[in-house]
Scaffold this active site. Structure first.
Site, PDB file in Angstrom:
ATOM      1  N   SER A  95     -37.828 -55.562  99.250  1.00 31.10           N
ATOM      2  CA  SER A  95     -38.404 -54.852 100.167  1.00 31.10           C
ATOM      3  C   SER A  95     -39.726 -55.316 100.837  1.00 31.10           C
ATOM      4  CB  SER A  95     -38.586 -53.360  99.513  1.00 31.10           C
ATOM      5  OG  SER A  95     -37.571 -52.702  99.157  1.00 31.10           O
ATOM      6  N   ARG A  98     -38.875 -58.500 102.796  1.00 27.56           N
ATOM      7  CA  ARG A  98     -38.104 -58.213 104.031  1.00 27.56           C
ATOM      8  C   ARG A  98     -39.125 -57.732 105.090  1.00 27.56           C
ATOM      9  NH1 ARG A  98     -32.991 -55.142 101.165  1.00 27.56           N
ATOM     10  NH2 ARG A  98     -32.322 -57.155 100.472  1.00 27.56           N
ATOM     11  N   GLU A 121     -50.281 -64.794  94.624  1.00 24.44           N
ATOM     12  CA  GLU A 121     -50.523 -65.738  96.013  1.00 24.44           C
ATOM     13  C   GLU A 121     -50.107 -65.077  97.179  1.00 24.44           C
ATOM     14  OE1 GLU A 121     -48.462 -69.064  94.589  1.00 24.44           O
ATOM     15  OE2 GLU A 121     -49.995 -69.511  93.077  1.00 24.44           O
ATOM     16  N   GLN A 138     -42.001 -57.720  90.700  1.00 29.29           N
ATOM     17  CA  GLN A 138     -41.367 -57.230  89.295  1.00 29.29           C
ATOM     18  C   GLN A 138     -41.645 -58.628  88.297  1.00 29.29           C
ATOM     19  OE1 GLN A 138     -37.374 -56.574  90.340  1.00 29.29           O
ATOM     20  NE2 GLN A 138     -37.407 -57.972  92.142  1.00 29.29           N
TER      21      GLN A 138
END
Length: 175
Positions: A95, A98, A121, A138
């Site tokens: 997410s 995107r 970063e 994650q």
């Protein structure tokens, strides 16, 4: 082999530590880490690998912060992790990707024995407003095969904040 979410949870307190831990952030084969409110930006437009590059702090307000394209931001996770007997890896959430935000350009690979906050970063390809405490990336864990040495580097181990590049230390013993 990648650990399942259930296996990550089983390993908490032994081979894996995530503080704070919230079961709502656990996925089928990873755990979502959140963005801390603090960011660093380098003070100079031109960076030199051989010297310490100074950076300034920015706080992300609850109302959000506009990130600019073509500028590197260093952030960190809210969660402090420790890993033994597994290789921790970090990836951006789909997410987030995107929206044109990258949370690691090259440094998503951890070492067995790493302990600390993860420095992110952060780079965006178009202007993007971000918020503190968003689940930004994650962590997942690979099994390691064969004998290994536990990570003990003094550069980034057991950090307590965002870590700018310490590559300049590699040049200190140069003749």
């Amino acid at each position: 082999m990648i650990l399942s979410g259930k296996e990550i949870e089983k390993k908490l307190g032994t081979d894996i530590s995530i503080e704070p831990f919230d079961a709502k952030q656990l996925n089928p084969n990873s755990y979502n880490l959140r963005l801390h409110e603090e960011l660093l930006v380098y003070d100079n437009a031109i960076l030199d690998m051989k010297i310490e590059n100074k950076a300034s702090g920015i706080t992300i307000p609850k109302s959000g912060l506009l990130l600019e394209p073509n500028k590197l931001y260093l952030g960190r996770t809210v969660e402090y992790t420790k890993t033994h007997n597994y290789v921790p890896m970090l990836e951006g959430r789909s997410s987030i990707g995107r929206l044109g935000m990258f949370i690691h350009v090259t440094a998503g690979f951890g070492d067995v024995g790493f302990e600390g906050y993860w420095t992110l970063e952060i780079f965006v390809i178009q202007p993007l407003i971000i918020y503190p405490n968003i689940e930004i990336c994650q962590i997942y864990y690979h099994a390691i095969d064969g004998e290994f040495e536990t990570y003990t580097s003094g550069k980034y181990q057991k950090n307590d904040s965002i870590q700018p590049s310490y590559l300049f230390k590699d040049f200190e013993n140069e003749n």
